[in-house]
Design a protein around this motif. Structure first.
Motif: not given
Length: 168
Positions: A153-154, A130-131, A159-161, A124-126
């Motif tokens: 993925w984060g 990234g986010a 970016h997508r949101v 989860q921390a990774a």
């Protein structure tokens, strides 16, 4: 085809909102990458989520045994249903994605900030890292497998949101 840009919500000082990380209040579910729709959100406020994150929310809520379930129709509409055990009444809520495939989800359970007060794993921390770094240089190569994939993925979810936001 012409699309109207989404107006970016701002704080009182005019600073634009960016992504935020949430969890379902009182759980270790998430983190969920979202775009708040208001700078003054409450635990029951709605936020924008991508389809992938909406699917994760649904899976986590179903696995958490809260009595909330979700299904996606062929047109992308998310139907959330909950049992009488959840709120004494039961019901349904339909969420139609916007032009960028984001889902406005809120009002059925409390959201909490994802932070250090929420127990979390290195996985989860990774994703959170990234986010949080989605506007910076990609640092996924510095992480071991499979953490680098979660970091990526984060970044992608952040970016997508934020797609289609008016840049000012």
């Amino acid at each position: 085809m012409t699309t109207t840009p989404v107006t970016v919500p701002t704080y009182a000082d005019g600073t634009r909102l960016s992504i935020q990380l949430f969890t379902v209040e009182g759980s270790g579910c998430g983190p969920y990458v979202a775009l708040p729709l208001s700078s003054a959100w409450t635990p029951y406020s709605a936020h924008l989520f991508t389809r992938a994150t909406a699917e994760m929310i649904v899976r986590n809520l179903e696995n958490d045994g809260r009595g909330i379930f979700g299904t996606f129709a062929d047109d992308g509409t998310l139907t959330l249903t909950w049992t009488e055990d959840y709120d004494g009444e039961g019901g349904t809520q339909k969420v139609t994605p916007d032009a960028h495939g984001r889902y406005e989800i809120g009002g059925l359970w409390g959201w909490d900030d994802w932070g250090y007060h929420v127990p979390h794993t290195e996985w989860q921390a990774a994703l959170v890292q990234g986010a949080a770094e989605y506007r910076q240089a990609d640092a996924s190569a510095s992480l071991p497998l499979p953490l680098n994939a979660l970091y990526s993925w984060g970044r992608e979810e952040a970016h997508r949101v934020t797609l289609g936001l008016e840049r000012s």
